[in-house]
Scaffold this active site. Sequence first.
Site, PDB file in Angstrom:
ATOM      1  CB  CYS A 153      -0.887  -0.004   1.231  1.00 21.45           C
ATOM      2  SG  CYS A 153      -1.655   1.608   1.504  1.00 21.45           S
ATOM      3  CG  ASN A 168      10.475  -4.702 -11.104  1.00 22.12           C
ATOM      4  OD1 ASN A 168      11.413  -4.480 -11.867  1.00 22.12           O
ATOM      5  ND2 ASN A 168       9.546  -5.596 -11.366  1.00 22.12           N
ATOM      6  CD  GLU A 169       7.277  -4.801 -14.970  1.00 26.07           C
ATOM      7  OE1 GLU A 169       6.546  -5.658 -14.457  1.00 26.07           O
ATOM      8  OE2 GLU A 169       7.650  -4.853 -16.157  1.00 26.07           O
ATOM      9  CB  CYS A 215      -6.362   0.287   2.536  1.00 27.79           C
ATOM     10  SG  CYS A 215      -5.047   1.516   2.621  1.00 27.79           S
ATOM     11  CB  CYS A 227      -5.508   4.384  -0.203  1.00 27.78           C
ATOM     12  SG  CYS A 227      -3.898   3.582  -0.460  1.00 27.78           S
ATOM     13  CD  GLU A 284      12.154  -6.513 -16.396  1.00 28.75           C
ATOM     14  OE1 GLU A 284      11.296  -7.305 -16.831  1.00 28.75           O
ATOM     15  OE2 GLU A 284      12.158  -6.083 -15.248  1.00 28.75           O
ATOM     16  CD  GLU A 299       8.887 -13.787 -13.470  1.00 27.16           C
ATOM     17  OE1 GLU A 299      10.088 -13.611 -13.212  1.00 27.16           O
ATOM     18  OE2 GLU A 299       8.059 -12.854 -13.541  1.00 27.16           O
ATOM     19  CE  LYS A 300       7.942 -25.124 -13.050  1.00 27.03           C
ATOM     20  NZ  LYS A 300       6.764 -24.401 -12.543  1.00 27.03           N
ATOM     21  CE1 TYR A 301       9.163 -25.448 -17.264  1.00 21.82           C
ATOM     22  CE2 TYR A 301       6.832 -25.050 -16.806  1.00 21.82           C
ATOM     23  CZ  TYR A 301       7.945 -25.880 -16.774  1.00 21.82           C
ATOM     24  OH  TYR A 301       7.841 -27.143 -16.256  1.00 21.82           O
ATOM     25  CG  HIS A 302      10.244 -15.044 -18.381  1.00 21.82           C
ATOM     26  ND1 HIS A 302      11.342 -14.507 -19.013  1.00 21.82           N
ATOM     27  CD2 HIS A 302       9.250 -14.134 -18.513  1.00 21.82           C
ATOM     28  CE1 HIS A 302      11.014 -13.309 -19.502  1.00 21.82           C
ATOM     29  NE2 HIS A 302       9.751 -13.065 -19.218  1.00 21.82           N
TER      30      HIS A 302
HETATM   31  C1  GLA Z   1       8.458  -7.907 -15.508  1.00 24.67           C
HETATM   32  C2  GLA Z   1       9.203  -7.853 -14.205  1.00 24.67           C
HETATM   33  C3  GLA Z   1      10.206  -8.927 -14.040  1.00 24.67           C
HETATM   34  C4  GLA Z   1       9.693 -10.235 -14.589  1.00 24.67           C
HETATM   35  C5  GLA Z   1       9.293 -10.061 -16.024  1.00 24.67           C
HETATM   36  C6  GLA Z   1       8.811 -11.341 -16.656  1.00 24.67           C
HETATM   37  O1  GLA Z   1       8.930  -7.096 -16.470  1.00 24.67           O
HETATM   38  O2  GLA Z   1       9.822  -6.604 -13.990  1.00 24.67           O
HETATM   39  O3  GLA Z   1      10.496  -9.045 -12.674  1.00 24.67           O
HETATM   40  O4  GLA Z   1       8.603 -10.647 -13.836  1.00 24.67           O
HETATM   41  O5  GLA Z   1       8.229  -9.147 -16.078  1.00 24.67           O
HETATM   42  O6  GLA Z   1       8.313 -11.105 -17.939  1.00 24.67           O
HETATM   43 ZN    ZN Z   2      -3.787   1.570   0.690  1.00 22.70          ZN
END
Ligand code: GLA
Ligand code: ZN
Length: 677
Positions: A115, A149-150, A157, A160, A308, A356-359
């Site tokens: 949050c 990250n992202e 809540c 917020c 990425e 993400e093991k198959y990423h």
């Molecule tokens: C995003 C995230 C990463 C990963 C990739 C997988 O971009 O930043 O941590 O999860 O996706 O596609």
């Molecule tokens: Zn919140």
Amino acid sequence: MRLPRTGKVPFGGDYNPEQWPEPVWQQDYRLFDRARIDLVTLGVFAWAQTQPAPDVYDFTLLDRIVDRATAEGRMICLATGTAAHPAWLARAHPEVTRTDFEGRRHRFGQRHNSCPSSPVFRRLATELARRVAARYAGNPSIVAWHVGNEYGGACYCDRCAAGFRDWLRLRYGTLDALNEAWYTTFWSHTFTGWDQIEPPSALTEHWRGPDHTAFQGITLDYLRFMSDAMLATFLDEKAAIRESSPDVPVTTNFMGMYRPIDYHRWAPHLDFASWDNYPPDDSSPSWMALTHDLMRGLKDGQPFWLMEQTPSHTACRDVNPLKRPGVLRLWSWQAVAHGADAVLFFQLRASRGASEKYHGAVIGHAGRSDTRVFREVAQLGAEFERLGAATLGARTPARVALLFDWDSWWALELSDGPSRLVRYQQLVLAYHRALWDAGVDVDVVAVTAELSRYDVVVAPALHLLKGDVAGRLAEVAGRGGSVLTTFLSGRVDENDNAFLMDVPGPLAELMGVRVDEWDARGPEFVNPVLLGSGADRVEVAGRLVFELVIPEGAETVGTYQADFYAGTPAVTRNAYGAGDGWYVATGLDQAGVSWVVRRVLDRHHLIGPYPDVPDLETAVRVAGDGTRLQFLLNHRAEPVEVTARAGAVDLLTGDRVEAGGPVTLAARGVLVLREDS
Ligand code: GLA
Ligand code: ZN
């Protein structure tokens, strides 16, 4: 405003050695050598290791990871590690987890789930960033800081809600102003105390999902607030980094056309922009071109980092297609062509477990280098080494701007009526696609951007008009430029209240039209539109929304062919000052959009060198010393031959190209031509 200092395009990406025993690291670095991987992004999800308990900071593992990368001579993009909070934190302070749109308070799980209004989260995330920066700031291998990250999602809540009320007090000052902005006389909504205001959610204003609200103004403000609330957490961490690291540039990885976060409001606070390129399908070169242009436009054309991309395939989609041979290289060069100064992957070594093991990864579970993907990565690494610094800092000399506006995006898609089928991204994409097909360089910019350097400004679905944008568009036309806008533009002010005048509101004078009424039909319905006149005539399809236009000075360029408004204008052009305003009153198909866009470009002699070679992309960057770099990108699976427009050297092969001579591009081939000066 600054970019990381690097001598070449950094090549590498997310690397999570904390998931592996140390002998594997040794193998990794030898493979990195072979692929010329010179940058690693470290620590993105390391919070639980770095702070295993409330009062315990333990840098043993991160020290080893950073020391190793340093000893191996790699550049480091070091993350603060705050994008996934540890389990102990959620257990000790349930306030750090989010409450969703349905009002469910989440428990510990997943990531990107904190949050933004939680004081505990903000304090601990900031403290972690402070300590990470203090510990490693002296390390010259660190070329960039990667905060969080992202960023994304939303929280509903009570904290917020309180934050929203504070944000509203600042924005409106008084409840009277707020009531007026939100048009609360409608449905007895007049607020007489700030504490009566609720976040718009499934429990309050929304009657279907996040796009179906009873009060657009409230929902619009909540989107703005949430974007700002997350920005505040980014700023906390950035300030903490700055205490010990005054000079190393700070970024966070964006997601391109990501609706919940208004990247234009964020961009001034990042030292440089970066983004993660995961296109919606495997055949989206124009989608990527648009998104790269949008990311470059965030900081006034300054280059960005491709933070990425997958070397092969994603894992999170229902179906995850593999990048065909050559595509990884082609798309990487496409990023550079549009302004990327780094090309990075997610990720360098595949995870063994979890989601993400198959990423796809540069190094798979078996740790081999004799795979197709590794070979392609290594070939690309060698190319970036050969390229050196030639593209770094180079700018795109665009004379065309496309306006992109989160407020318009939100307002359009929150609107009840005229049609839920009009999607902002699709419409913007169609216009950008037409520009892309014509081979013209485009800056995708905010409505607040300086427009004086552009000959053409394209503003699809500029639904919400804020600030002085209408006046500045009129100036573009006044001095001889062309402005193009479409149906559903100029409808509402910044509070999402209709203008008390004819549509398209403040744009009407520039466009020389007034919209008398409008019709919306299902996706199967087509009203043909006849464009042009004489031998030049072409019939295209109009769909979804049909505005009925009465020219008030504009000439008719295209007309509807069916229904009671057959024969009335669907596309108009208005002479305005020394330039013109083009109005497209319906959802033209791609052929129609391209026809109109090429007319506009033609007038300014802006059509690129190979407009009729399908899927051959061209882009230009101009280096600091004036050197012109022309990128040719063949998105087809077959070769193509064209005629060189200028004498040049291909920086990837060293081959010379003579003006007027043939240039051959292999299937999915790339040329980076340094034109003779
Ligand atoms: C995003 C995230 C990463 C990963 C990739 C997988 O971009 O930043 O941590 O999860 O996706 O596609
Ligand atoms: Zn919140």
